[in-house]
Design a protein around this motif. Structure first.
Motif, mmCIF file in Angstrom:
data_model
loop_
_atom_site.group_PDB
_atom_site.id
_atom_site.type_symbol
_atom_site.label_atom_id
_atom_site.label_comp_id
_atom_site.label_asym_id
_atom_site.label_seq_id
_atom_site.Cartn_x
_atom_site.Cartn_y
_atom_site.Cartn_z
ATOM 1 N N ALA A 73 0.853 -1.182 0.000
ATOM 2 C CA ALA A 73 0.000 0.000 0.000
ATOM 3 C C ALA A 73 0.894 1.239 0.000
ATOM 4 O O ALA A 73 1.869 1.315 0.751
ATOM 5 N N VAL A 74 0.557 2.218 -0.845
ATOM 6 C CA VAL A 74 1.386 3.409 -0.981
ATOM 7 C C VAL A 74 0.574 4.662 -0.660
ATOM 8 O O VAL A 74 -0.650 4.624 -0.524
ATOM 9 N N SER A 75 1.290 5.764 -0.566
ATOM 10 C CA SER A 75 0.721 6.997 -0.028
ATOM 11 C C SER A 75 -0.133 7.781 -1.016
ATOM 12 O O SER A 75 -0.542 8.907 -0.717
ATOM 13 N N LEU A 76 -0.428 7.219 -2.172
ATOM 14 C CA LEU A 76 -1.395 7.811 -3.094
ATOM 15 C C LEU A 76 -2.754 7.190 -2.771
ATOM 16 O O LEU A 76 -2.944 5.985 -2.934
ATOM 17 N N CYS A 77 -3.678 8.014 -2.297
ATOM 18 C CA CYS A 77 -4.893 7.487 -1.671
ATOM 19 C C CYS A 77 -6.172 8.015 -2.308
ATOM 20 O O CYS A 77 -6.173 9.018 -3.008
ATOM 21 N N GLU A 78 -7.247 7.306 -2.001
ATOM 22 C CA GLU A 78 -8.594 7.721 -2.324
ATOM 23 C C GLU A 78 -9.280 8.148 -1.027
ATOM 24 O O GLU A 78 -8.938 7.661 0.053
ATOM 25 N N GLU A 79 -10.258 9.038 -1.142
ATOM 26 C CA GLU A 79 -10.997 9.455 0.042
ATOM 27 C C GLU A 79 -12.496 9.432 -0.252
ATOM 28 O O GLU A 79 -12.924 9.822 -1.344
ATOM 29 N N ILE A 80 -13.253 8.960 0.703
ATOM 30 C CA ILE A 80 -14.712 8.912 0.577
ATOM 31 C C ILE A 80 -15.331 9.601 1.781
ATOM 32 O O ILE A 80 -14.917 9.382 2.923
ATOM 33 N N ARG A 81 -16.334 10.427 1.510
ATOM 34 C CA ARG A 81 -17.185 10.988 2.560
ATOM 35 C C ARG A 81 -18.559 10.362 2.397
ATOM 36 O O ARG A 81 -19.164 10.435 1.327
ATOM 37 N N ALA A 82 -19.020 9.703 3.439
ATOM 38 C CA ALA A 82 -20.318 9.030 3.407
ATOM 39 C C ALA A 82 -21.309 9.832 4.232
ATOM 40 O O ALA A 82 -21.035 10.174 5.388
ATOM 41 N N VAL A 83 -22.458 10.119 3.614
ATOM 42 C CA VAL A 83 -23.470 10.966 4.230
ATOM 43 C C VAL A 83 -24.793 10.210 4.250
ATOM 44 O O VAL A 83 -25.159 9.538 3.275
ATOM 45 N N GLU A 84 -25.546 10.324 5.350
ATOM 46 C CA GLU A 84 -26.862 9.689 5.425
ATOM 47 C C GLU A 84 -27.742 10.155 4.268
ATOM 48 O O GLU A 84 -27.758 11.328 3.909
ATOM 49 N N ALA A 85 -28.494 9.225 3.691
ATOM 50 C CA ALA A 85 -29.386 9.538 2.575
ATOM 51 C C ALA A 85 -30.483 8.487 2.529
ATOM 52 O O ALA A 85 -30.311 7.368 3.031
ATOM 53 N N PRO A 86 -31.624 8.812 1.908
ATOM 54 C CA PRO A 86 -32.706 7.819 1.835
ATOM 55 C C PRO A 86 -32.433 6.697 0.857
ATOM 56 O O PRO A 86 -32.963 5.589 1.008
ATOM 57 N N GLY A 87 -31.608 6.958 -0.155
ATOM 58 C CA GLY A 87 -31.273 5.942 -1.145
ATOM 59 C C GLY A 87 -29.773 5.833 -1.310
ATOM 60 O O GLY A 87 -28.997 6.363 -0.509
ATOM 61 N N PHE A 88 -29.341 5.147 -2.377
ATOM 62 C CA PHE A 88 -27.921 4.937 -2.627
ATOM 63 C C PHE A 88 -27.504 5.758 -3.844
ATOM 64 O O PHE A 88 -28.053 5.589 -4.939
ATOM 65 N N SER A 89 -26.512 6.642 -3.652
ATOM 66 C CA SER A 89 -26.035 7.483 -4.755
ATOM 67 C C SER A 89 -24.582 7.839 -4.492
ATOM 68 O O SER A 89 -24.061 7.629 -3.391
ATOM 69 N N MET A 90 -23.926 8.388 -5.500
ATOM 70 C CA MET A 90 -22.533 8.783 -5.333
ATOM 71 C C MET A 90 -22.166 9.869 -6.323
ATOM 72 O O MET A 90 -22.822 10.053 -7.358
ATOM 73 N N SER A 91 -21.102 10.602 -5.995
ATOM 74 C CA SER A 91 -20.499 11.578 -6.889
ATOM 75 C C SER A 91 -18.995 11.346 -6.884
ATOM 76 O O SER A 91 -18.443 10.798 -5.916
ATOM 77 N N VAL A 92 -18.330 11.731 -7.959
ATOM 78 C CA VAL A 92 -16.895 11.482 -8.088
ATOM 79 C C VAL A 92 -16.203 12.736 -8.605
ATOM 80 O O VAL A 92 -16.661 13.362 -9.564
ATOM 81 N N ARG A 93 -15.100 13.091 -7.978
ATOM 82 C CA ARG A 93 -14.210 14.138 -8.466
ATOM 83 C C ARG A 93 -12.795 13.750 -8.066
ATOM 84 O O ARG A 93 -12.587 12.745 -7.371
ATOM 85 N N GLY A 94 -11.801 14.537 -8.494
ATOM 86 C CA GLY A 94 -10.452 14.207 -8.092
ATOM 87 C C GLY A 94 -9.394 14.886 -8.936
ATOM 88 O O GLY A 94 -9.697 15.675 -9.834
ATOM 89 N N SER A 95 -8.146 14.557 -8.624
ATOM 90 C CA SER A 95 -7.007 15.118 -9.348
ATOM 91 C C SER A 95 -6.706 14.371 -10.630
ATOM 92 O O SER A 95 -5.861 14.798 -11.411
ATOM 93 N N VAL A 96 -7.372 13.242 -10.848
ATOM 94 C CA VAL A 96 -7.182 12.444 -12.060
ATOM 95 C C VAL A 96 -8.442 12.526 -12.907
ATOM 96 O O VAL A 96 -9.485 13.000 -12.456
ATOM 97 N N ASP A 97 -8.348 12.075 -14.146
ATOM 98 C CA ASP A 97 -9.501 12.090 -15.047
ATOM 99 C C ASP A 97 -10.535 11.082 -14.557
ATOM 100 O O ASP A 97 -10.290 9.878 -14.529
#
Length: 308
Positions: free
Chosen positions: A41-65
């Protein structure tokens, strides 16, 4: 499930990985391959923030495409959240905000890190308190690299790569990572390896096993000792599909890297340096050539909760 957590949102970070050693056995009747791997495992990481919601959804952004990253149930992170909810009988949902720094389809397990982060995040958000063994079993259902993203550190993987045992690794290893534009499909690389082997264009491995010399080198913590033992059976297939990567490997060697290799199924390349200062020199030379070059180090911890 324990009583619901009081948190309305949690953040989790999970690492990308390198395959310091990766031996691939012959294709099995079910189309999969047994492997023997040493993950770090190396120091290039992913991060997730999980927030309460009535259903299941996600959004994606970052320093890469991230333009090609799905935000529906094709995404491992969203599937991880659903699997955990089913495991604990949770009737609500979650919104996952994913921040990606690991190259997409780059052979460093970014999607697997997202899935591991989602498991840890939802477990905390919903107050499940599942034991590690249960999280590991859920991770294994999602893919071979997900259990390691939970574990972190340095580990030997066998079977499909998800049968893990910690490896004793001392000290710090410095790497320079070069993401390449345009991902490589992992199934396509494995398929091309099978085709090369069938035609005699690539060596056929026997029963995969981690070479003792690799484990001994990791115990020394000396990059010079480890460098000759780096191995990736997928590299030949990846270079055949992306011959432009060979010149970058040559350039890294000319810049002073101890060794260079394709990371996993590629097309990301990883160069081992003998110190942080040497890694900086390699990074400068590769950057001057117009390449994106990132200095990372390992081993680092697996998926973990961050303070709010």
């Amino acid at each position: 499930m324990s009583e619901a957590a009081s948190l309305s949102a949690v953040r989790v970070r999970a690492p990308g990985k390198l395959n310091v050693f990766f031996q691939v056995g012959e294709v099995q009747p079910d189309g999969y391959h047994d492997v023997a791997s040493v993950y770090q495992a190396v120091s290039l990481c992913e991060e997730i923030r999980a927030v309460e919601a009535p259903g299941f959804s996600m959004s994606v952004r970052g320093s890469v495409d991230v333009s090609g990253v799905p935000v529906d149930d094709r995404n491992l992170a969203l599937r991880a959240a659903r699997i955990l909810a089913a495991e604990i009988g949770y009737g609500g949902g979650v919104h996952l905000e994913v921040v990606k720094d690991v190259p997409v389809a780059g052979g460093m397990g970014g999607g697997s890190a997202d899935a591991a982060a989602a498991l840890v995040a939802c477990d905390a958000l919903w107050g499940a308190g599942l034991p590690h063994a249960t999280l590991h079993a859920l991770a294994a259902r999602l893919g071979a690299d997900v259990p390691f993203a939970l574990m972190g550190g340095t580990a030997v993987g066998t079977g499909r790569g998800d049968e893990l045992s910690p490896a004793l690794a001392t000290g710090r290893l410095d790497w320079v990572i070069v993401p390449a534009e345009g991902g490589l499909s992992t199934p396509a690389v494995y398929g091309h390896l099978d085709a090369l082997r069938a035609s005699g264009g690539a060596e056929v491995s026997g029963a995969p096993a981690v070479a003792p010399e690799v484990l001994q080198a990791l115990r020394t913590g000396d990059a010079h000792v480890l460098a000759p033992h780096l191995r990736n059976d997928l590299q030949e297939a990846a270079l055949s599909l992306r011959p432009d990567l060979a010149r970058v490997l040559d350039l890294g060697a000319e810049a002073g890297a101890l060794a260079g290799m394709v990371s996993g199924s590629g097309p990301t390349l990883a160069f081992l340096a003998d110190s942080p200062e040497a890694a900086l020199e390699v990074q400068i030379v590769l950057s001057a050539a117009g390449l994106t070059a990132l200095h990372v180090h390992g081993p680092v911890a697996g998926a973990r909760l961050l303070t709010p």
